[in-house]
Enzyme design. Structure first.
Site, PDB file in Angstrom:
ATOM      1  N   GLU A 155      36.349   0.829 -47.507  1.00 47.94           N
ATOM      2  CA  GLU A 155      36.598   0.737 -48.950  1.00 47.94           C
ATOM      3  C   GLU A 155      35.699  -0.344 -49.533  1.00 47.94           C
ATOM      4  O   GLU A 155      35.478  -1.377 -48.928  1.00 47.94           O
ATOM      5  CB  GLU A 155      38.069   0.407 -49.204  1.00 47.94           C
ATOM      6  CG  GLU A 155      38.967   1.584 -48.834  1.00 47.94           C
ATOM      7  CD  GLU A 155      40.427   1.324 -49.128  1.00 47.94           C
ATOM      8  OE1 GLU A 155      41.273   1.748 -48.354  1.00 47.94           O
ATOM      9  OE2 GLU A 155      40.702   0.674 -50.150  1.00 47.94           O
ATOM     10  N   ASN A 208      38.280   2.021 -34.685  1.00 47.19           N
ATOM     11  CA  ASN A 208      39.094   1.152 -35.549  1.00 47.19           C
ATOM     12  C   ASN A 208      39.875   0.148 -34.719  1.00 47.19           C
ATOM     13  O   ASN A 208      40.006  -1.018 -35.089  1.00 47.19           O
ATOM     14  CB  ASN A 208      40.026   1.991 -36.422  1.00 47.19           C
ATOM     15  CG  ASN A 208      39.358   2.360 -37.735  1.00 47.19           C
ATOM     16  OD1 ASN A 208      38.163   2.121 -37.924  1.00 47.19           O
ATOM     17  ND2 ASN A 208      40.115   2.922 -38.652  1.00 47.19           N
ATOM     18  N   LEU A 250      33.733 -10.905 -36.966  1.00 51.74           N
ATOM     19  CA  LEU A 250      34.168 -12.121 -36.268  1.00 51.74           C
ATOM     20  C   LEU A 250      34.524 -13.183 -37.301  1.00 51.74           C
ATOM     21  O   LEU A 250      34.315 -14.366 -37.081  1.00 51.74           O
ATOM     22  CB  LEU A 250      33.066 -12.640 -35.340  1.00 51.74           C
ATOM     23  CG  LEU A 250      32.889 -11.928 -33.996  1.00 51.74           C
ATOM     24  CD1 LEU A 250      31.754 -12.582 -33.201  1.00 51.74           C
ATOM     25  CD2 LEU A 250      34.175 -11.935 -33.160  1.00 51.74           C
ATOM     26  N   GLY A 253      40.497 -15.555 -40.321  1.00 45.02           N
ATOM     27  CA  GLY A 253      41.109 -15.713 -41.645  1.00 45.02           C
ATOM     28  C   GLY A 253      42.540 -15.228 -41.610  1.00 45.02           C
ATOM     29  O   GLY A 253      43.216 -15.306 -40.584  1.00 45.02           O
ATOM     30  N   CYS A 260      44.019   1.436 -43.260  1.00 44.58           N
ATOM     31  CA  CYS A 260      43.537   2.065 -42.023  1.00 44.58           C
ATOM     32  C   CYS A 260      43.928   1.318 -40.764  1.00 44.58           C
ATOM     33  O   CYS A 260      44.611   1.859 -39.905  1.00 44.58           O
ATOM     34  CB  CYS A 260      42.018   2.208 -42.100  1.00 44.58           C
ATOM     35  SG  CYS A 260      41.560   3.337 -43.380  1.00 44.58           S
ATOM     36  N   ARG A 327      47.161  -2.178 -50.311  1.00 45.44           N
ATOM     37  CA  ARG A 327      47.993  -1.737 -49.172  1.00 45.44           C
ATOM     38  C   ARG A 327      47.868  -2.696 -47.993  1.00 45.44           C
ATOM     39  O   ARG A 327      46.773  -3.035 -47.577  1.00 45.44           O
ATOM     40  CB  ARG A 327      47.599  -0.307 -48.767  1.00 45.44           C
ATOM     41  CG  ARG A 327      48.037   0.756 -49.783  1.00 45.44           C
ATOM     42  CD  ARG A 327      47.545   2.134 -49.413  1.00 45.44           C
ATOM     43  NE  ARG A 327      46.109   2.254 -49.645  1.00 45.44           N
ATOM     44  CZ  ARG A 327      45.447   3.410 -49.448  1.00 45.44           C
ATOM     45  NH1 ARG A 327      46.071   4.481 -49.010  1.00 45.44           N
ATOM     46  NH2 ARG A 327      44.145   3.474 -49.686  1.00 45.44           N
TER      47      ARG A 327
HETATM   48  C1  UDX Z   1      38.066   0.162 -41.942  1.00 49.43           C
HETATM   49  C2  UDX Z   1      36.908   0.513 -41.019  1.00 49.43           C
HETATM   50  O1  UDX Z   1      35.906  -0.503 -41.120  1.00 49.43           O
HETATM   51  C3  UDX Z   1      36.309   1.849 -41.409  1.00 49.43           C
HETATM   52  O2  UDX Z   1      35.284   2.207 -40.513  1.00 49.43           O
HETATM   53  C4  UDX Z   1      37.419   2.897 -41.370  1.00 49.43           C
HETATM   54  O3  UDX Z   1      36.913   4.164 -41.759  1.00 49.43           O
HETATM   55  C5  UDX Z   1      38.544   2.499 -42.306  1.00 49.43           C
HETATM   56  O4  UDX Z   1      39.046   1.209 -41.948  1.00 49.43           O
HETATM   57  P1  UDX Z   1      38.422  -0.814 -44.345  1.00 49.43           P
HETATM   58  O5  UDX Z   1      39.845  -0.904 -43.887  1.00 49.43           O
HETATM   59  O6  UDX Z   1      38.113  -0.199 -45.656  1.00 49.43           O
HETATM   60  O7  UDX Z   1      37.550   0.011 -43.235  1.00 49.43           O
HETATM   61  O8  UDX Z   1      37.856  -2.291 -44.423  1.00 49.43           O
HETATM   62  P2  UDX Z   1      37.077  -3.264 -43.429  1.00 49.43           P
HETATM   63  O9  UDX Z   1      35.907  -3.761 -44.155  1.00 49.43           O
HETATM   64  O10 UDX Z   1      36.891  -2.635 -42.112  1.00 49.43           O
HETATM   65  O11 UDX Z   1      38.125  -4.492 -43.269  1.00 49.43           O
HETATM   66  C6  UDX Z   1      39.382  -4.204 -42.715  1.00 49.43           C
HETATM   67  C7  UDX Z   1      40.214  -5.473 -42.771  1.00 49.43           C
HETATM   68  O12 UDX Z   1      39.732  -6.431 -41.821  1.00 49.43           O
HETATM   69  C8  UDX Z   1      40.222  -6.181 -44.128  1.00 49.43           C
HETATM   70  O13 UDX Z   1      41.542  -6.602 -44.403  1.00 49.43           O
HETATM   71  C9  UDX Z   1      39.328  -7.383 -43.917  1.00 49.43           C
HETATM   72  O14 UDX Z   1      39.733  -8.487 -44.728  1.00 49.43           O
HETATM   73  C10 UDX Z   1      39.584  -7.693 -42.443  1.00 49.43           C
HETATM   74  N1  UDX Z   1      38.466  -8.374 -41.783  1.00 49.43           N
HETATM   75  C11 UDX Z   1      37.280  -7.736 -41.662  1.00 49.43           C
HETATM   76  C12 UDX Z   1      38.672  -9.633 -41.232  1.00 49.43           C
HETATM   77  O15 UDX Z   1      39.763 -10.197 -41.339  1.00 49.43           O
HETATM   78  N2  UDX Z   1      37.655 -10.242 -40.568  1.00 49.43           N
HETATM   79  C13 UDX Z   1      36.439  -9.647 -40.432  1.00 49.43           C
HETATM   80  O16 UDX Z   1      35.559 -10.245 -39.841  1.00 49.43           O
HETATM   81  C14 UDX Z   1      36.240  -8.356 -41.004  1.00 49.43           C
END
Ligand code: UDX
Length: 434
Positions: A155, A208, A250, A253, A260, A327
């Site tokens: 997203e 995922n 990495l 937080g 997802c 969400r």
């Molecule tokens: C994810 C997958 O990346 C994607 O490939 C799949 O199709 C759907 O789910 P999304 O949930 O939209 O995508 O967001 P993403 O950018 O992956 O981040 C997911 C969560 O992880 C967020 O809450 C983000 O804040 C958190 N996050 C991400 C971290 O806490 N640390 C990170 O280093 C990266």
């Protein structure tokens, strides 16, 4: 090609619009008449950068049609993508009701060969059930194929993720199905992984789950950093330069949220246990993620002492930047816990406030970060929006009752905060006093 997408949510809408942009004739169907009526007028129910414009271009170009009539969609397309939601049931299992309904409706309305493609994220072996369901309801002698083509859209960057994918996964079981999908995705010129349906289904869940594992791993490391005064961002830097590890995902937080990771992890744990494998590792990934919120709350309490009647400014509501999606956003649990302790909450988010208002009561929704900070005992960052990185901190300091910032996403440099006279706490990095 003539394509239909059944289910016009985040995935269906982006997939359908991008396939139309590639020159196909696409019908996006959904059972929600209100949503379809709005989409026909080019009004989209989600904030996804670039999507609104892409939809209106393709509506004008007559390559994109919205309908709530699944019969038309099935009758007028050779390739049918199933993109309905697969939310979690209470026990964590994926709810496949939507998938079964759509599979049955496709079968009933088929008048000739169709390729039915699983686009929704589904547990492994769902393809078998889809095949069985279609065979049960299809008119005699009509041929069909089922395939799995999972999406990896994030997203906030979904369109570029579709147009420039790292790979396209095709789970196919016939040459015809393979040729159709290879042809469909040819314009993207991306690496293809051609495998069977079960492996394709597993690639999605496993990808995922691995990304969530990476996040919980660095969050676990952040706990050790907190104990010894090491800096988790520098640890992540040192780890990430190893090509086998990689820097992305990495960032320690508040942990992951969204529609997802939490859902897919639960579904993967549940299908694995059904298959006789107890996925302990993923259970720990979930536990670590949950604990990140408790730990941040403890930091707030250790710093503010009495929470009751304290005014706390919160920056961010969406589960991550560049989306209005709330969400499983970690910030909600933090806000509710602080409210339970009697804190007065002021909040600002660039995009998610409208959606959040239905879920958060008794808090002040502010028009910008400065108004949220006004008169507060502490400013809390829960979503790493870029605009929070460019705030005027001289102004912020004057607005706060005390110069205290607690950063749940490690977006500020400790030294800069100290120089500006803030007490600054974050995740896995030593606190500084201004
Ligand atoms: C994810 C997958 O990346 C994607 O490939 C799949 O199709 C759907 O789910 P999304 O949930 O939209 O995508 O967001 P993403 O950018 O992956 O981040 C997911 C969560 O992880 C967020 O809450 C983000 O804040 C958190 N996050 C991400 C971290 O806490 N640390 C990170 O280093 C990266």
């Amino acid at each position: 090609m003539d394509i239909s997408i059944l289910g016009s949510g985040y995935v269906g809408l982006v997939t359908g619009t991008c396939l139309a942009q590639l020159g196909n004739c696409v019908i996006c169907a959904d059972s929600d008449n209100k949503k379809i009526a709005a989409l026909k007028k080019g009004i989209i129910p989600i904030y996804e950068p670039g999507l609104e414009e892409l939809i209106s271009n393709n509506l004008e170009g007559k390559r994109l049609i919205f309908t709530s009539n699944i019969k038309d969609a099935v009758r007028n397309s050779e390739v049918i993508f199933i993109a309905v939601g697969t939310p979690s049931l209470d026990n964590g299992e994926a709810d496949l009701t939507g998938i079964e309904n759509v599979a049955r409706n496709i079968a009933i309305n088929m008048a000739g060969y169709r390729l039915i493609v699983e686009k929704s994220t589904v547990p492994v072996e769902t393809g078998e059930w889809v095949k069985q369901t279609i065979s049960m309801y299809i008119k005699k002698k009509i041929k069909f194929d089922v395939a799995s083509n999972p999406e990896f859209l994030r997203e906030g960057s979904a369109i570029s993720d579709f147009m420039h994918p790292d790979r396209i996964v095709l789970g196919v079981e016939s040459k015809k199905a393979r040729d159709i999908l290879v042809n469909l995705y040819k314009p993207l010129n991306a690496p293809l992984v051609i495998t069977n349906i079960k492996s394709a289904e597993l690639i999605k869940h496993a990808s995922n789950a691995f990304l969530a594992t990476k996040i919980s791993f660095i969050n676990a490391i952040s706990r050790i950093c907190d104990k010894v005064g090491a800096d988790v961002q520098e640890v992540a830097e040192g780890m990430g330069l190893d090509k086998r590890i990689g820097r992305p995902f990495l960032n320690a937080g508040l942990g992951y949220g969204g529609s997802c990771f939490p859902k897919d992890l639960d579904a993967f744990i549940s299908i694995s246990s059904k298959l006789g494998y107890d996925f302990e590792l993923l259970k720990s990934v979930k536990d670590i993620n949950e604990e990140q919120k408790t730990l941040l709350l403890q930091k707030i309490k250790d710093t503010l002492w009495v929470i009751k009647d304290k005014a706390i400014g919160v920056l961010g509501l969406s589960f991550k930047p560049n989306t209005d999606d709330i969400r499983n956003a970690p910030g909600f649990d933090i806000i509710k816990a602080l409210q339970t302790e009697g804190a007065k909450i002021r909040v600002y988010d660039p995009k998610a406030m409208k959606k959040a208002k239905d879920f958060l009561k008794g808090i002040a929704f502010c028009k910008d970060a400065y108004t949220a900070a006004k008169g507060c005992d502490c400013l809390l960052v829960v979503t790493e929006w870029d605009e929070f990185k460019e705030l005027d901190f001289v102004k912020i300091k004057k607005l706060l009752k005390r110069p205290l910032i607690i950063d749940g996403r490690n977006i500020y440099a400790k030294e800069a905060m100290q120089k500006m006279g803030f007490t600054y706490l974050s995740i896995g990095r030593a606190p500084v006093n201004g």
